[in-house]
Enzyme design. Structure first.
Site, short mmCIF file in Angstrom:
data_model
loop_
_atom_site.label_atom_id
_atom_site.label_comp_id
_atom_site.label_asym_id
_atom_site.label_seq_id
_atom_site.Cartn_x
_atom_site.Cartn_y
_atom_site.Cartn_z
N ASN A 7 35.39 33.49 48.62
CA ASN A 7 36.74 34.03 48.43
C ASN A 7 37.49 33.94 49.76
O ASN A 7 37.04 34.49 50.78
CB ASN A 7 36.65 35.49 47.96
N ARG A 18 50.88 37.47 60.79
CA ARG A 18 51.65 36.88 61.90
C ARG A 18 52.80 36.02 61.40
O ARG A 18 53.79 35.83 62.11
CB ARG A 18 50.69 36.04 62.76
N HIS A 43 42.19 35.33 44.72
CA HIS A 43 42.66 36.44 43.88
C HIS A 43 44.12 36.73 44.22
O HIS A 43 44.42 37.61 45.02
CB HIS A 43 41.80 37.69 44.11
N ARG A 45 47.78 38.22 43.92
CA ARG A 45 48.35 39.44 43.34
C ARG A 45 49.87 39.34 43.33
O ARG A 45 50.46 38.65 44.16
CB ARG A 45 47.90 40.67 44.12
N GLU A 71 40.93 34.82 40.22
CA GLU A 71 40.80 36.20 39.77
C GLU A 71 42.19 36.82 39.65
O GLU A 71 43.08 36.51 40.44
CB GLU A 71 39.98 37.02 40.77
N THR A 108 41.84 47.22 47.09
CA THR A 108 41.00 46.15 46.59
C THR A 108 40.52 46.54 45.20
O THR A 108 40.69 47.69 44.78
CB THR A 108 39.81 45.88 47.54
N HIS A 200 31.64 41.79 45.17
CA HIS A 200 32.33 42.86 45.86
C HIS A 200 31.39 43.51 46.87
O HIS A 200 30.40 44.14 46.49
CB HIS A 200 32.91 43.92 44.93
N ASP A 201 31.70 43.33 48.13
CA ASP A 201 30.97 43.93 49.26
C ASP A 201 29.54 43.42 49.39
O ASP A 201 28.73 44.03 50.09
CB ASP A 201 30.98 45.46 49.19
N GLY A 223 33.73 37.28 49.88
CA GLY A 223 34.84 36.98 50.75
C GLY A 223 34.89 37.85 52.00
O GLY A 223 34.71 37.37 53.12
N HIS A 224 35.11 39.14 51.82
CA HIS A 224 35.38 40.03 52.95
C HIS A 224 34.27 40.00 53.98
O HIS A 224 34.51 39.76 55.18
CB HIS A 224 35.61 41.46 52.44
#
EC number: 2.6.99.2
Length: 251
Positions: A7, A18, A43, A45, A71, A108, A200-201, A223-224
């Site tokens: 992700n 920036r 994802h 939004r 997503e 999130t 997720h995580d 991703g994160h």
């Protein structure tokens, strides 16, 4: 073996903080694919907080032969330059559309659909997504064991288990109950004929134990944590480390 979809939303967060075009999400996508990632996830939004529709279109051009996963909330209407999730899927034709019940007030994604309650209203949207050629996956909470037969009947092919609570339990040092909940959901979904994704995580520490405890996970979307690791070790090396963790869990 479980496939890794990276992700890239956080690349867009850095760019947007920036302005301009750096870091370049297309360059990041090429780097993770060259390192061996099996797919890309975005994802978008409606509030455009990270990836934008033009990012979705740009990465679609890179994914010939590589899985592309979008997503989003299928009920979110068009807003400004965001055309709506269904319209974006119809335009770029990703391999997979993952439905997530998120809103602008969520930092999130933090919960899944209740399939026992939501399948009837999801049915026409799933039909439209399938008509565009996308496999449909639906975000669900760990511990969910109801509604999978109904989901299969309306055309859902996969569920993605929300692994945030598992990751939090792992960091506290006792993930056994959370792992059991994830495994129960996977088995119930698979018994109904659905494949299982997860995300997720997930990170390098908790990914292996998760894959060893939860049966036949088709894909993890990360991703994160991966981008966090890449700040210190580089994007190419980090992707290879995650792939190694997946391979080790399969032995």
């Amino acid at each position: 073996m479980t496939r890794l979809s990276v992700n890239l939303n956080k690349i867009a967060v850095l760019r947007n903080s920036r302005g301009g075009v750096r870091p370049d999400i297309v360059r990041a996508a090429r780097t993770v694919l060259a390192a061996g990632a099996h797919g890309l996830t975005l994802h978008p939004r409606p509030d455009l907080r990270h990836v934008r529709p033009d990012d979705v279109r740009a990465l679609a051009a890179l994914t010939d032969g590589v899985e592309y996963n979008l997503e989003g909330n299928p009920f979110a209407p068009a807003r400004g330059e965001y055309p709506g999730f269904l319209a974006l899927v119809e335009e770029v034709r990703p391999d997979q559309a993952t439905l997530v019940p998120d809103g602008d007030d969520q930092i999130t994604s933090d919960h899944g659909f209740d399939l026992g309650r939501d399948c009837s209203r999801l049915a026409p949207l799933v039909a439209g997504l399938r008509a565009s050629g996308a496999r449909v996956s639906v975000f669900v909470d760990a511990g969910s064991i109801e509604g999978f037969d109904a989901a299969r009947r309306i055309g859902v092919s996969r569920v993605e288990i929300y692994t945030g609570p598992y990751a939090a339990a792992f960091s506290r040092g006792d993930a056994s109950a959370a792992l059991a909940a994830c495994a129960a959901t996977a088995r119930a979904a698979q018994a109904a004929g659905l494949e299982v994704n997860a995300g997720h995580d997930l990170d390098q520490a908790n990914l292996g134990p998760f894959l060893r405890a939860v049966p036949r996970v088709a894909e993890v979307s990360i991703g994160h944590a991966l981008i966090d690791d890449a700040l210190y070790e580089g994007l190419d090396r980090t992707v290879r480390r995650y792939l190694a963790a997946i391979a080790a869990a399969a032995t």
